[in-house]
Design a protein around this motif. Structure first.
Motif, PDB file in Angstrom:
ATOM      1  N   ALA A 128       6.502  24.720  37.007  1.00  0.00           N
ATOM      2  CA  ALA A 128       5.295  24.043  37.470  1.00  0.00           C
ATOM      3  C   ALA A 128       4.263  23.972  36.362  1.00  0.00           C
ATOM      4  O   ALA A 128       3.531  22.999  36.247  1.00  0.00           O
ATOM      5  CB  ALA A 128       4.727  24.761  38.679  1.00  0.00           C
ATOM      6  N   ALA A 150       6.131  16.360  34.486  1.00  0.00           N
ATOM      7  CA  ALA A 150       6.896  15.897  35.649  1.00  0.00           C
ATOM      8  C   ALA A 150       8.378  16.219  35.512  1.00  0.00           C
ATOM      9  O   ALA A 150       9.041  16.549  36.483  1.00  0.00           O
ATOM     10  CB  ALA A 150       6.691  14.404  35.834  1.00  0.00           C
ATOM     11  N   PRO A 159      -2.278  35.917  39.610  1.00  0.00           N
ATOM     12  CA  PRO A 159      -2.217  34.481  39.798  1.00  0.00           C
ATOM     13  C   PRO A 159      -2.846  33.687  38.650  1.00  0.00           C
ATOM     14  O   PRO A 159      -2.996  32.488  38.779  1.00  0.00           O
ATOM     15  CB  PRO A 159      -3.026  34.289  41.071  1.00  0.00           C
ATOM     16  N   PHE A 160      -3.234  34.341  37.575  1.00  0.00           N
ATOM     17  CA  PHE A 160      -3.817  33.596  36.460  1.00  0.00           C
ATOM     18  C   PHE A 160      -2.667  33.055  35.626  1.00  0.00           C
ATOM     19  O   PHE A 160      -2.078  33.793  34.860  1.00  0.00           O
ATOM     20  CB  PHE A 160      -4.694  34.491  35.600  1.00  0.00           C
ATOM     21  N   ARG A 161      -2.343  31.804  35.820  1.00  0.00           N
ATOM     22  CA  ARG A 161      -1.234  31.255  35.049  1.00  0.00           C
ATOM     23  C   ARG A 161      -1.792  30.834  33.702  1.00  0.00           C
ATOM     24  O   ARG A 161      -2.306  29.754  33.542  1.00  0.00           O
ATOM     25  CB  ARG A 161      -0.612  30.071  35.782  1.00  0.00           C
ATOM     26  N   VAL A 176       0.324  15.391  33.640  1.00  0.00           N
ATOM     27  CA  VAL A 176       1.185  15.353  34.822  1.00  0.00           C
ATOM     28  C   VAL A 176       2.499  14.647  34.487  1.00  0.00           C
ATOM     29  O   VAL A 176       3.585  15.082  34.861  1.00  0.00           O
ATOM     30  CB  VAL A 176       0.446  14.656  35.983  1.00  0.00           C
ATOM     31  N   MET A 177       2.400  13.553  33.734  1.00  0.00           N
ATOM     32  CA  MET A 177       3.617  12.836  33.348  1.00  0.00           C
ATOM     33  C   MET A 177       4.475  13.700  32.416  1.00  0.00           C
ATOM     34  O   MET A 177       5.703  13.687  32.496  1.00  0.00           O
ATOM     35  CB  MET A 177       3.248  11.513  32.659  1.00  0.00           C
ATOM     36  N   LEU A 204      -5.328  14.127  32.310  1.00  0.00           N
ATOM     37  CA  LEU A 204      -4.673  14.683  33.493  1.00  0.00           C
ATOM     38  C   LEU A 204      -3.401  13.898  33.788  1.00  0.00           C
ATOM     39  O   LEU A 204      -2.328  14.469  34.025  1.00  0.00           O
ATOM     40  CB  LEU A 204      -5.622  14.640  34.692  1.00  0.00           C
ATOM     41  N   TYR A 228      -5.691  22.210  30.069  1.00  0.00           N
ATOM     42  CA  TYR A 228      -6.561  21.283  30.802  1.00  0.00           C
ATOM     43  C   TYR A 228      -7.829  22.001  31.248  1.00  0.00           C
ATOM     44  O   TYR A 228      -8.922  21.432  31.197  1.00  0.00           O
ATOM     45  CB  TYR A 228      -5.818  20.710  32.000  1.00  0.00           C
ATOM     46  N   LEU A 229      -7.675  23.251  31.665  1.00  0.00           N
ATOM     47  CA  LEU A 229      -8.829  24.034  32.116  1.00  0.00           C
ATOM     48  C   LEU A 229      -9.848  24.218  30.994  1.00  0.00           C
ATOM     49  O   LEU A 229     -11.030  23.900  31.139  1.00  0.00           O
ATOM     50  CB  LEU A 229      -8.364  25.383  32.644  1.00  0.00           C
TER      51      LEU A 229
END
Lengths: 521, 543
Positions: free
Chosen positions: B180, B175, B60-62, B171-172, B167, B126-127
């Protein structure tokens, strides 16, 4: 479709009895606790907690295995005559989350009680366990109940078990807070009951499946829904109906606060979700267009309240001088996120609400907030136990003495702020994406501003934890590691929720009609 | 996974693993002395991993990592400085209180900082960006003085605002993507055709400019960089600001270009380049002067980025990275030098000051140094018109600022006792200084396309010398006006912003009053009824 319409909607599935067990086990425990001497009460609680956790996990496994909702028809009588229990993906997730938080709280409470051996079998300690079990039973009933009256009974049980938890220590101020809570919750119950009675009076049915197929345009339905949702809002303490929450949640013992803030207020939110989604008429009816707009309007009112809750109560949280009050206000703020989901998850003809990313985001917010908030209240409990107070300004350097609690608080804070890696980040990221793509700039701004304000109030505490005060902080008594570790485990779980994929989460849509064809990208 | 892939993965994983090992108290006690090792995989990856190495982490580590030219350049410089500063920290912090906490924050900042150079997907970016932003707080506030507290608070507020901007921008950006968590280069390729293009670019520039310290978002930088312990200042000013640079490199569409936004970036850059100098020369403390010099230099990078963005020249980012490496090493070396000078006295002071002066003047373009190469390499991009002239004058400003720095450091050192800085501090410093002087020579031919010897041509040297001479003259003039020194407080316009403090506080009190009012029984009861009526009414109205 016609063949389906004639077949009974509720059919007991293979694992259906598990739902009964989930409700009955804690209820039986309550009764058993009344019979045994006080020193055995905690033992019963732990046995039931282990069993209940297993039941919840088996329910989840069963759902994953079959890919279908679990259902149980009590006595084989179909609703509206009989009662049905049903757990879809969302319900199962709630059951599992509840079991985890209850078990963690039980452990925390036990370790906490062990600090004072002379009172560990005293009145307050032994009263705690039946109340905790009653809350658990009521919560499970709310998550799987399928008719409005069962849900009403469960809500009442929940309230009556939660109120004494607030005033367990018997101080005058906590009793006042508990009474405040009781009175306002009763008002909420009243409104809910009024709405349910109205529906029953007009349609003679109370089960959600029958109600969902009604002519939603009838005034009785609309008035009833308005009353019931308002009543549930009072119990959920959404701004501006939050008068009772801060004193109640801040005054309760740490373990009780954790359950109240993490779980108890989620129950009315869950019911509002069900009412809006299932009872409020869907687009399937003949009056599709108009009724749809009605649903949207409810959603918008709820979203306005939710957004005000986020902004207003985050500022209030930032202004608090006491740690537990700060966490309590933060709860009201975080609950707001669950209400801005309604316009964001508004489905379309092709994509039902539960197929949207906002639906997943809302559910994740619910779960991650429960884990994070329980962890925060437990960490705050450890702090209050160590120093004898929770005045934020006098806690400089508490991170040196209670490093595990400080770490737990910080990790839980990540989730509240919506920073990666955490469940809160995924939740807020999904909600933000929904707001951006759906054209809701104000909601997007609210989500961001809420994150900033949360950053502010979490940072205030982290800064205190790292500070070097002029006068060295001294712990009143040593705090055992295991007490702090419970909070850390919950905080880590909140972070772990952040590893679910960034897309509509299949599990949460199980048991919802016609979804598989629609979510495929 | 190939060896190169393992190296790239270890860039991020080793510091994180070391942080996790700090749970063990025996490791925690020794963590400080192991800081030097944490960036080693990154350094090796930058040196040996081929360009285009891709690493996918399993679910699950994307997370997807990649190494490209500008990333590798910046990664190498950053890793070198992190390692040397880590060695310096081991000596400098030894025996001081709370070293374990310092080491943990250091490792977290390091992981995030190096991560920004190799991460290829949006969520992981982002992380790691959030990691470097927030963990740096621990370094800034480490000394727990009132100044450090204030700097830390200002920093966190602005960092959180930057995170919020990014962020929303991310997200934009994502989008419109079917995935994802898309790769950065995929979404950036589609950015020019996005309906929300201008909003996204504005948010990106805002968020990353905050980290770089472009005017007027630079206010945290002169407060935060000097507040940290010496080695932390070095990495904050040398490396951490580069997170903003790599962000702009990664997220702006240099392939297709955006002339309007290129001009904006260029303008902001020019203003920043001059502003940093003008405010910097009024400062009294050496570390603050260096912080303002960083502001000014970041302005220069913004100009280069603006030109590349305006012209749609993807090769331009290599120059930016090259200039970034030069600045990383020199600025890191200078911050360490402040520590060395403060611990040195007597006969040893002179050679230390000489090397410090060479490093400092390198920022102004002293011939034969990395600064000279960086300036010469960027000259063709800047052109020989008004912009080229403006940047030459900015170089004169840098010279002036650095002369002011040298004078300040030398003045501070005058009263030093006859001591020698410990070798465990001097050696890391010498390594950084040497790298600052040598590494850019080896990279010059690849980046500029000219042979390294071309930097020794007389006309090339003349291009460098006249701005320096101008800076020298300006320094002589500045000495006449003693009134300017100390006339602008650290953080300049922040002082104006803090005037709004009482108004914000009044707002908070107002919210408290409102809350008290809303929580009275009659009010809450009435509101409950109103909500019930509104909900029921809204449904009836639409029947």
């Amino acid at each position: 479709m016609s063949a389906l319409a004639n077949a009974p909607f509720y059919v007991t599935t293979s694992g259906g009895y598990l739902l009964v067990l989930a409700i009955i086990l804690p209820a039986v425990a309550v009764l058993a606790m009344l019979l045994v001497p006080p020193r055995h009460v905690a033992r019963i609680a732990f046995a039931v907690m282990a069993a209940g956790l297993a039941v919840a996990l088996v329910i989840v496994a069963e759902l994953v295995g079959t890919g279908m909702a679990l259902a149980y028809v009590v006595g084989g009588w179909q609703p509206p005559l009989g009662l049905a229990l049903r757990a879809d993906g969302l319900s199962a997730a709630m059951l599992a989350m509840t079991a985890v938080v209850i078990c963690a709280t039980g452990l925390f409470a036990r370790f906490h009680q062990c600090l004072e051996p002379e009172t560990q079998d005293g009145r307050a300690a032994t009263t705690f366990w039946p109340l905790l079990m009653a809350i658990w039973s009521a919560l499970n009933a709310i998550f799987v109940g399928e008719d409005l009256f069962t849900l009403y009974v469960a809500l009442e049980l929940l309230t009556f078990a939660a109120v004494p938890l607030v005033c367990l220590d018997g101080r005058a101020e906590t009793i006042a807070a508990a009474l405040r809570y009781l009175m306002f919750a009763l008002l909420g119950s009243l409104l809910y009951l009024l709405g349910a009675a109205l529906l029953y009076g007009v349609f003679g049915a109370l089960d959600i499946h029958s109600l969902s197929r009604l002519d939603g345009g009838a005034p009785a339905v609309t008035v009833a829904l308005g009353l019931m949702i308002a009543g549930l809002l009072a119990k959920a303490a959404l701004f501006p109906l939050h008068l009772w929450l801060p004193p109640a949640h801040a005054g309760a013992p740490a373990a009780a606060s954790a359950v109240l803030s993490a779980l108890v207020i989620k129950a009315p939110v869950f019911l509002i979700l069900r009412l809006v989604l299932d009872v409020a008429p869907s687009s399937a009816g003949p009056l599709a267009g108009q009724i749809f707009i009605g649903q949207i309007l409810i959603g918008q009112i709820l979203a306005v309240l939710g957004a005000s809750s986020i902004l207003f109560c985050s500022v209030m949280a930032f202004r608090q001088q006491r740690l537990k009050l700060m966490i309590a206000y933060s709860t009201v703020a975080q609950i707001g996120y669950l209400f801005i989901v309604f316009p964001l998850a508004a489905g379309t003809e092709t994509l039902p609400a539960w197929g949207t990313i906002a639906w997943t985001g809302g559910a994740l917010q619910l779960v991650s907030h429960a884990l994070a908030k329980a962890a925060m209240f437990m960490a705050a409990g450890a702090v209050a136990e160590a120093f004898g107070h929770d005045r934020i300004s006098d806690l400089g350097g508490f991170g040196r003495i209670l490093p595990i609690s400080a770490l737990a608080f910080g990790l839980a804070g990540l989730s509240l702020m919506g920073l990666p890696p955490s469940g809160g980040f995924i939740a807020k990221c999904l909600l933000l994406t929904a707001a951006v793509t759906g054209g809701h700039p104000w909601l997007a701004a609210t989500i961001l501003a809420g994150g900033l304000l949360a950053g502010g109030y979490v940072f205030r505490i982290v800064d205190r934890a790292l500070a070097t005060p002029a006068v060295e902080l001294v712990a009143r008594r040593p705090i055992p590691r295991r007490l702090e570790a419970v909070a850390l485990v919950l905080a880590l779980a909140a972070v772990g929720v952040g590893f679910v994929p960034l897309q509509p989460f299949g599990f949460l849509q199980l048991g919802r009609p016609a979804v598989s064809a629609m979510v495929a990208p | 996974m190939s060896t190169a892939g393992l190296l790239v993965a270890a860039t991020l994983l080793l510091p994180l693993a070391m942080t996790a090992l700090c749970v063990i108290s025996a490791f925690r006690a020794r963590a400080l002395s192991l800081l030097v090792l944490a960036p080693i995989p990154a350094l090796m990856a930058a040196l040996w991993a081929p360009e285009g190495t891709l690493v996918f982490f399993p679910a699950p580590f994307r997370m997807t990592l990649t190494l490209d030219r500008p990333g590798a350049l910046l990664l190498g410089g950053a890793a070198l400085l992190w390692s040397a500063a880590g060695a310096f920290a081991a000596a400098y912090m030894a025996g001081k209180p709370r070293t374990a906490g310092f080491a943990i924050w250091w490792l977290l900042t390091l992981a995030g900082s190096l991560g920004t150079f190799v991460v290829a997907d949006i969520a992981s970016f982002y992380l790691v960006y959030g990691l470097v932003s927030l963990a740096a707080f621990g370094l800034i506030a480490h000394e727990q003085t009132a100044r450090a507290q204030h700097a830390g608070t200002v920093y966190v507020v602005l960092a959180l605002v930057g995170e919020a901007c990014l962020l929303l921008a991310f997200v934009m950006l994502a989008a419109g993507s079917p995935e994802a968590n898309p790769l950065i280069r995929d979404v950036v390729a589609k950015l020019p055709s996005s309906p929300m293009r201008d909003g996204i670019v504005a948010l990106l520039i805002l968020g990353f400019a905050l980290k770089m310290g472009l005017v007027p978002l630079h206010v945290w930088l002169p407060l935060a960089h000097p507040a940290a312990p010496m080695p932390a200042s070095a990495v904050l000013s040398g490396v951490v600001v580069k997170a903003g640079v790599i962000g702009l490199i990664r997220f702006l569409p240099f392939d297709s270009g955006l002339p309007g936004w290129g001009a904006v970036l260029m303008l902001v850059g020019i203003v920043t380049a001059y502003y940093g100098v003008i405010v910097g020369v009024t400062q009294l403390r050496a570390k603050t002067i260096l912080a303002y010099s960083t502001v000014s230099q970041m302005g220069l990078l913004a100009v280069l980025l603006g030109i590349s963005l305006g012209e749609g020249d993807p090769g331009g980012v290599n120059l930016v990275a090259y200039y970034g490496v030069h600045h990383t090493l020199v600025k890191g070396g200078l911050f360490l030098a402040v520590g060395i000078v403060a611990a040195t006295g007597g006969a040893r002071l002179r050679p230390v000051l000489l090397l410090t002066a060479i490093l400092a003047l390198s920022l102004g373009g002293l011939p034969l140094t990395s600064g000279a190469l960086a300036k010469l390499a960027t000259k063709p991009t800047l052109g020989y018109g008004a912009l080229g002239m403006a940047m030459s004058v900015a170089a004169a400003g840098s010279t002036l600022l650095m002369l002011h720095f040298i004078a300040t450091v030398a003045g501070d050192a005058r009263g030093n006792a006859e001591t020698v800085a410990p070798a465990s501090e001097v050696v890391p410093w010498l390594v950084v200084a040497l790298a600052a002087l040598v590494v850019p020579w080896s990279l010059y031919p690849a980046v500029s396309g000219d042979p390294a010897l071309s930097a020794l041509q007389p006309d090339a040297i003349w291009k460098l010398v006249w701005p320096m001479a101008l800076g020298g003259v300006a320094m002589l003039l500045l000495r006449r006006f003693r009134a300017v020194s100390g006339s602008i407080p650290e953080g300049d316009i922040l002082v104006l912003a803090e005037r709004c403090g009482p108004a914000v506080r009044r707002l908070g009190v107002g919210v408290e009053h409102l809350d008290a009012g809303l929580r009275r029984w009659p009010v809450a009861g009435l509101l409950l009824l109103c909500i019930a009526i509104a909900l029921a009414g809204s449904l009836i109205a639409w029947r």
